[in-house]
Structure formats: structure tokens, C-alpha cells
Design an enzyme around this catalytic site. Structure first.
Site, PDB file in Angstrom:
ATOM      1  N   GLY A 150     -17.433  18.361 -43.909  1.00  0.00           N
ATOM      2  CA  GLY A 150     -17.840  19.204 -45.030  1.00  0.00           C
ATOM      3  C   GLY A 150     -18.795  18.479 -45.952  1.00  0.00           C
ATOM      4  O   GLY A 150     -18.778  18.649 -47.165  1.00  0.00           O
ATOM      5  N   GLY A 170     -21.065  20.374 -48.624  1.00  0.00           N
ATOM      6  CA  GLY A 170     -20.422  21.245 -49.602  1.00  0.00           C
ATOM      7  C   GLY A 170     -20.479  20.692 -51.012  1.00  0.00           C
ATOM      8  O   GLY A 170     -21.165  19.707 -51.305  1.00  0.00           O
ATOM      9  N   GLN A 171     -19.716  21.328 -51.894  1.00  0.00           N
ATOM     10  CA  GLN A 171     -19.738  21.009 -53.316  1.00  0.00           C
ATOM     11  C   GLN A 171     -19.418  19.537 -53.583  1.00  0.00           C
ATOM     12  O   GLN A 171     -20.140  18.857 -54.303  1.00  0.00           O
ATOM     13  CB  GLN A 171     -18.745  21.900 -54.061  1.00  0.00           C
ATOM     14  CG  GLN A 171     -18.686  21.650 -55.560  1.00  0.00           C
ATOM     15  CD  GLN A 171     -17.534  22.372 -56.235  1.00  0.00           C
ATOM     16  OE1 GLN A 171     -16.464  22.533 -55.644  1.00  0.00           O
ATOM     17  NE2 GLN A 171     -17.743  22.802 -57.460  1.00  0.00           N
ATOM     18  N   ILE A 230     -21.380  21.772 -40.143  1.00  0.00           N
ATOM     19  CA  ILE A 230     -21.345  22.855 -39.163  1.00  0.00           C
ATOM     20  C   ILE A 230     -22.743  23.446 -39.033  1.00  0.00           C
ATOM     21  O   ILE A 230     -23.535  23.390 -39.979  1.00  0.00           O
ATOM     22  CB  ILE A 230     -20.332  23.949 -39.565  1.00  0.00           C
ATOM     23  CG1 ILE A 230     -20.655  24.515 -40.945  1.00  0.00           C
ATOM     24  CG2 ILE A 230     -18.914  23.420 -39.507  1.00  0.00           C
ATOM     25  CD1 ILE A 230     -19.796  25.699 -41.348  1.00  0.00           C
ATOM     26  N   ILE A 237     -14.273  21.696 -38.114  1.00  0.00           N
ATOM     27  CA  ILE A 237     -12.878  21.303 -38.292  1.00  0.00           C
ATOM     28  C   ILE A 237     -11.924  22.093 -37.424  1.00  0.00           C
ATOM     29  O   ILE A 237     -10.793  21.662 -37.167  1.00  0.00           O
ATOM     30  CB  ILE A 237     -12.476  21.414 -39.779  1.00  0.00           C
ATOM     31  CG1 ILE A 237     -11.213  20.600 -40.047  1.00  0.00           C
ATOM     32  CG2 ILE A 237     -12.287  22.876 -40.191  1.00  0.00           C
ATOM     33  CD1 ILE A 237     -10.872  20.436 -41.497  1.00  0.00           C
ATOM     34  N   TYR A 262      -5.494  30.165 -51.514  1.00  0.00           N
ATOM     35  CA  TYR A 262      -6.048  28.834 -51.753  1.00  0.00           C
ATOM     36  C   TYR A 262      -4.933  27.849 -52.092  1.00  0.00           C
ATOM     37  O   TYR A 262      -4.827  26.762 -51.507  1.00  0.00           O
ATOM     38  CB  TYR A 262      -7.061  28.908 -52.892  1.00  0.00           C
ATOM     39  CG  TYR A 262      -7.669  27.594 -53.297  1.00  0.00           C
ATOM     40  CD1 TYR A 262      -8.619  26.966 -52.493  1.00  0.00           C
ATOM     41  CD2 TYR A 262      -7.319  26.981 -54.500  1.00  0.00           C
ATOM     42  CE1 TYR A 262      -9.195  25.766 -52.881  1.00  0.00           C
ATOM     43  CE2 TYR A 262      -7.890  25.777 -54.890  1.00  0.00           C
ATOM     44  CZ  TYR A 262      -8.825  25.175 -54.073  1.00  0.00           C
ATOM     45  OH  TYR A 262      -9.394  23.974 -54.449  1.00  0.00           O
ATOM     46  N   LYS A 297      -3.250  24.595 -49.987  1.00  0.00           N
ATOM     47  CA  LYS A 297      -3.223  23.260 -50.585  1.00  0.00           C
ATOM     48  C   LYS A 297      -1.808  22.684 -50.605  1.00  0.00           C
ATOM     49  O   LYS A 297      -1.606  21.495 -50.338  1.00  0.00           O
ATOM     50  CB  LYS A 297      -3.827  23.292 -51.994  1.00  0.00           C
ATOM     51  CG  LYS A 297      -5.320  23.547 -52.025  1.00  0.00           C
ATOM     52  CD  LYS A 297      -6.089  22.504 -51.248  1.00  0.00           C
ATOM     53  CE  LYS A 297      -7.587  22.679 -51.347  1.00  0.00           C
ATOM     54  NZ  LYS A 297      -8.332  21.687 -50.523  1.00  0.00           N
TER      55      LYS A 297
END
Length: 327
Positions: free
Chosen positions: A8, A11-12, A35, A55, A143, A147
Site C-alpha cells: 500500500g 496510499g495516504q 496494485i 494483499i 472499518y 481493525k
């Protein structure tokens, strides 16, 4: 850490963490996993190796780990909170099934694993003020569910198989590099873009809704420092509360107005994002991180605000929408 795979990486968090790791560990290889369709660009592409790493593909992860002799994996693949509510099946596939793949490869290849958790693990039953490290975790969002599952799964692989798993619970992250990406706390990034573009900000979160926040440089420091920590000191692993500041939209707006007095904000509350925000803590207690691996944030609200306005103004310097930052 010497040879690191960042899954990733575009990403952010990943786009900045990959570059920070390359600055700190120049003697090794920091591989940017991505990806198709989200390829590294610019400095991220030019400064080190990259590889396609989905992933959901355990074999692809294993092949990359073997090829680059990876000893540490930063698993940053996830859907952000509001996006995950719209696509819960995909959120589970990436956040939980994907983590299984990473942990299995780590078990076989003897890698350390960092998988970020979030304040989203806490639900309405957790204490809202100074939420302790060890308390009830019953989130109301997919979400948060992924987690919590990730924390438990990582702890299981540590206890059962000896995989060196570590993590922190990130609050809302504020960055001048990565644009907002669908998180509940992303209003705290969007507001700065509005300020430097000389336009009113329409806030989707109601006044008085406090949430913990952190400036991205501190988040990068936390992600790296926890992996460097002496394991003999760690009573907890997955995952540590970390924080830097607690704020609501009004508090952030007032801080921006200290430097841009004409800035204006109005409210148009998004019911989904507001409901998520109200289920999260107002503030976290990060005493365990401070005690077990010497965690300390470097940026408070004023230092973060000044730096955000300076950096975003510099980025927009050639745009007619930009206005001066009053230093």
C-alpha cells in the site's frame, strides 16, 4: 529493519512512510508494493525498487518477500472508514483476509509485521475522555471491526507462532502530501485546502465533535519507532494508543484564522461521517506507548497548522486560487 516491503505504498500513509524509510535506511532496500492502477510516481518511483503486491494474493506477497530478502513488512492496505461502510465486503477482504496472507508469509519467512490499527476500534461503550489502552472494543463500523480483528489476529500470530507483530492505533492523520481519501477525520485535511484556495469550507462534521488528530510526521515517527523498540519492554503489541492533539472543527478553524483572518467555515453535516465520529473517543490515553517505547509527539496544534498552511501555500504558489500565508 534492513529490507522492508511497504504494502500500500501509494496510499495516504504509505506514500510518505516509504520515502521516510528510504531516508533512514539507505543501506537497505525499501520496496514499494502497489496494485496495478496505483503505480508509484515521481520521487516514490525513482528513489527505490517497487513491485506489484496485491494483499489478496498470498503467493505474490511470498515471492516478493523472497526476491528482496524482506525482513519487515508494513501492511498498510485498507479501506478508510467512510469508504469501508459503503463497501463492507471489500473492507473485510482487504483488511482481514489480506492480513491473514501477510501473517502467513511472515510466519514462513520470519518477518516482522506492522499493521496500523485505529481509534475506530472503540465504540460507544468505551470511555470517551482519555480512552485507556485496555478497555472494551466494540466498534459500530466495518472499518472498526476489521481493525479489532487485525489486532487480535496479530496478537494470536505473536503468541502462537512467534511472529513479531507490532502496531499503533492511529488517530485522524493530517498531511499536506496525500489528498483526503474518504476517512471520517479527513475534514481536518480538507479544511486546509479550502483555506489556501481562498474559499469557504463546508464542514461535514458538527461543531463540538472532538476527535484525536496527529500530523503525519509524527505518525511516520510512531510507525518506525515502534518497530525499532526493544521487544523486552513491550507489554502490549497490537496495538498502542498514540495521540498528539484533540480538536473539533471550531477549534481547528480558530487556529487557521490566526494566520488567515478572512477564512470562513459553514456546516453541512454528513450523517454517516458524523455517526462514525460520535462513536469514536474524544481523546486517547497514550501512557503505555510513552512508557514502553518512549513515544512523544513533536507537533501540537499551532506547529501543525503553521506547517500545513506553509506547505500547501507553496504547492499552490502557481495557482490563481492561492493567497499568501500570513506568517
Amino acid at each position: 529493519m534492513k529490507n522492508v516491503l511497504v504494502i500500500g505504498s501509494t496510499g495516504q500513509i504509505g506514500s510518505e512512510l516509504t520515502m521516510e524509510l528510504r531516508r533512514r535506511y539507505s543501506e537497505g532496500q525499501i520496496v514499494a508494493g502497489y496494485i496495478p492502477g496505483a503505480e508509484p510516481k515521481g520521487d516514490l518511483a525513482m528513489s527505490g525498487p517497487s513491485a506489484v503486491v496485491d494483499i489478496t494474493n498470498e503467493r505474490q506477497i511470498a515471492e516478493t518477500v523472497s526476491r528482496y530478502r524482506i525482513d519487515t513488512v508494513y501492511n498498510l492496505a485498507a479501506l478508510l472508514s467512510a469508504v469501508a461502510e459503503a463497501r463492507p465486503q471489500l473492507a473485510w477482504k482487504i483488511g482481514t483476509d489480506g492480513l491473514f496472507n501477510v501473517l502467513e508469509v511472515a510466519r514462513e519467512k520470519h518477518c516482522m509485521v506492522f499493521t496500523p490499527s485505529s481509534i475506530g476500534v472503540f465504540g460507544n461503550d468505551a470511555p470517551k475522555q482519555k480512552t485507556p489502552q485496555d478497555t472494551v472494543r466494540n466498534p459500530r463500523t466495518m472499518y472498526g471491526v476489521t481493525k479489532v480483528t487485525g489486532e487480535l489476529l496479530s496478537d494470536y500470530y505473536f503468541r502462537r507462532f512467534g511472529v513479531d507483530t507490532r502496531s499503533v492505533r492511529f488517530p485522524g492523520l493530517i498531511s499536506h502530501v496525500a489528498p483526503p481519501g474518504g476517512g471520517t477525520t479527513d475534514y481536518a485535511v480538507e479544511i486546509f485546502y479550502a483555506a489556501v484556495e481562498n474559499r469557504p469550507f463546508v464542514c461535514p462534521i458538527a461543531a463540538g465533535t472532538f476527535m484525536d488528530m496527529m500530523y503525519m510526521p509524527d505518525a511516520l515517527h510512531a510507525a518506525i519507532r515502534i518497530m525499532e523498540a526493544d521487544p523486552s519492554r513491550l507489554k502490549h503489541r497490537n496495538a498502542f494508543n498514540v495521540t498528539a492533539m484533540s480538536l473539533d472543527p471550531e477549534k481547528l478553524c480558530r487556529q487557521i484564522r490566526k494566520y488567515m483572518p478572512d477564512f470562513t467555515m459553514e456546516y453541512r453535516v454528513d450523517p454517516l461521517r458524523q455517526a462514525i465520529a460520535e462513536s469514536w473517543p474524544d481523546s486517547l490515553d497514550d501512557a503505555c506507548a510513552r512508557e514502553e517505547w518512549d513515544w512523544r509527539p513533536q507537533y501540537g496544534l499551532d506547529a501543525m497548522t503553521r506547517d500545513m498552511l506553509e506547505k500547501l501555500t507553496d504547492k499552490a504558489a502557481n495557482s490563481r486560487k492561492a493567497r499568501p500565508f500570513y506568517r
